[in-house]
Enzyme design. Structure first.
Site, PDB file in Angstrom:
ATOM      1  N   ARG A  31       0.890  -0.983   0.208  1.00 36.77           N
ATOM      2  CA  ARG A  31      -0.015   0.243  -0.505  1.00 36.77           C
ATOM      3  C   ARG A  31       0.670   1.262   0.271  1.00 36.77           C
ATOM      4  NH1 ARG A  31      -2.482  -4.288   2.202  1.00 36.77           N
ATOM      5  NH2 ARG A  31      -4.843  -3.812   1.923  1.00 36.77           N
ATOM      6  N   GLY A  99      -1.357 -12.154  -4.830  1.00 35.82           N
ATOM      7  CA  GLY A  99      -2.846 -11.956  -4.539  1.00 35.82           C
ATOM      8  C   GLY A  99      -3.302  -9.958  -4.098  1.00 35.82           C
ATOM      9  N   ASP A 320      -4.238 -15.359   7.840  1.00 37.50           N
ATOM     10  CA  ASP A 320      -2.847 -15.534   7.206  1.00 37.50           C
ATOM     11  C   ASP A 320      -1.973 -17.318   7.811  1.00 37.50           C
ATOM     12  OD1 ASP A 320      -3.328 -14.498   4.548  1.00 37.50           O
ATOM     13  OD2 ASP A 320      -2.140 -12.507   5.799  1.00 37.50           O
TER      14      ASP A 320
END
Ligand code: S3P
Length: 444
Positions: A31, A99, A320
């Site tokens: 990000r 992803g 995760d």
């Protein structure tokens, strides 16, 4: 991305001891590059993850005309081009294994004047993309996927986007983030509602870059038409990378390991709470803020674990970490039950099936269910895991999880196809060996 294949041979080592630091957070690093590129001015990123996933994202923005310097390892200087300053590339944009990279970029690129194509490696090319392309289409984006909704994504530029009010059918920070990023380019408000709160890094970082956004657990809302202003981002160490060491030091007798400056965002630390419910001895020391994120030093000591039913409310906060949790469960006394985690089937591999096959190969009794598993812990057995061979299916987190199991095995465990560990945790082998684990990379 991650060139040829590579195996690991792992075996019982020493108790884990000493003080380590794991690499920067993957979600935040992706990000930071994206918002830095779209901002006006120069963004400095410190603690950037030098992994293949995040480097692929940086390389894509360079391909789109953004100058990015790497003055030192784990530092980046991003010369932002502003919201409308990217230039189209005639070549496909390769997200590698990531992803997060592909889904967030689908949002950004939907708002551009130019066409783009997003491609990925063999694993990413099997992952579902309609979860982002369908709501983006509701905003006015034009995106074609491969058959059955998988990559490549062909994104038509020059569309005029409008904000939507969208309730996510599955809890996904990637989908939420893709829609918020498209919302930067849209007319009117974009409102996202989540069935369970997910990691809020996009929301926090938009705020840090000066974009007005209202958000709280389970919802976010912004309007198009503002500007991003460059800033400095300090990336904390990735809790998901620390997770392997939390489990390893919990299960290997005699361990006491210190892990410095770990990101402790509550939307990421579900594994810590689950391990504590199982009886783990993990303490948080020196809690503080770093770049707007909570961080702490973690001290983990070996403890006897017992099986539990993982509370479903924790699942999104540890999504995760299930490969590592499955190893902890196999070492525990009694049964561990995981439910409500069907998303594990569409990660870098089908993590329920891959973990079940690997655990069975090492003698563990595990029952797969559509949305989880039931694992019979082997505490009290003479050895916890048999020696043998494991297929990681190119999934970084599966490979690292079985390296932990091998520390308690009867002999060597060969873990196949481990090159993708470099996507999220470059240098894992070296750090793991320094902490006490026996692990060696070998050519297949
Ligand atoms: C991520 C969100 C999660 C997580 C992934 C990183 C992110 O994916 O599994 O590793 O950075 O937003 P989903 O959004 O598919 O749950």
């Amino acid at each position: 991305m991650s060139g040829g294949s590579r195996d690991w041979v792992a075996a019982p080592g020493r108790p884990l001891r000493g003080r380590i630091r794991v690499p920067g957070d993957k979600s935040i690093s992706h990000r930071a590059v994206m918002l830095g590129a779209l901002a006006e001015g120069t963004t400095e990123i410190h603690g950037f993850l030098e992994g293949e996933d995040t480097r692929a994202t940086a390389a894509i923005f360079e391909q789109l005309g953004v100058r990015i310097e790497a003055p030192a390892d784990t530092d980046r200087v991003v010369h932002g081009v502003g919201l409308h300053g990217l230039r189209g590339s005639g070549q496909p944009l390769d997200c590698g294994n990531a992803g997060t990279g592909m889904r967030l970029l689908a949002g950004v690129l939907s708002g551009q004047a130019f066409d783009s194509a997003l491609i990925g490696d063999a694993s990413l090319s099997k992952r579902p993309m309609r979860r982002v392309t369908e709501p983006l289409a509701l905003m006015g984006a034009r995106i074609e996927t491969g058959v059955q909704g998988v990559p490549p994504l062909r994104i038509r530029g020059g569309q005029s986007l409008r904000g939507i009010d969208y309730a996510l059918p599955v809890a996904s920070a990637q989908v939420k983030s893709a829609l918020l990023l498209a919302g930067l380019y849209a007319r009117g408000p974009t409102t996202i509602r989540e069935p369970h709160p997910t990691r809020d890094y996009t929301e926090r970082m938009l705020t840090a870059f000066g974009w007005p956004i209202e958000y709280g657990p389970g919802h976010a809302r912004l309007n198009g038409g503002h500007r991003l202003r460059a800033t400095r981002i300090d990336v904390p160490a990735d809790f998901s990378s620390a997770a392997f060491f939390l489990v390893a030091a919990s299960v290997v007798p005699g361990s006491e390991l210190h892990i410095d400056a770990v990101g402790m965002n509550p939307r990421r630390t579900g594994l810590l709470r689950a391990l504590q419910l199982m009886g783990a001895d993990i303490r948080e020391e020196n809690p503080r803020e770093q770049g707007g994120e909570p961080v702490a030093d973690l001290v983990v000591r070996h403890a006897a674990l017992h099986g539990i039913e993982i509370p479903e409310a924790l699942v999104p906060d540890m999504i995760d970490e299930f490969p590592a949790l499955f190893i902890a469960a196999a070492c525990a006394d009694g049964r561990t039950v995981v439910r409500g985690a069907a998303e594990l089937r569409v990660k870098e591999s089908d993590r329920i099936a891959t973990m079940a096959a690997g655990l069975r190969a090492l003698g563990v009794v595990i029952e797969e269910t559509p949305d989880g598993a039931v694992i019979d812990g082997r505490a009290g057995s003479e050895v916890l895991f048999d020696a043998g061979g494991i297929e990681s299916h190119g999934d970084h987190r599966i490979a690292m999880s079985f390296a932990i199991a091998a520390q308690l095995a009867r002999g060597e465990v060969r873990i196949r196809d481990t090159a993708n560990v470099a996507t999220s945790f470059p240098g894992f082998e070296v750090l793991a060996a320094r902490a006490g684990m026996a692990l060696q990379a070998v050519s297949p």
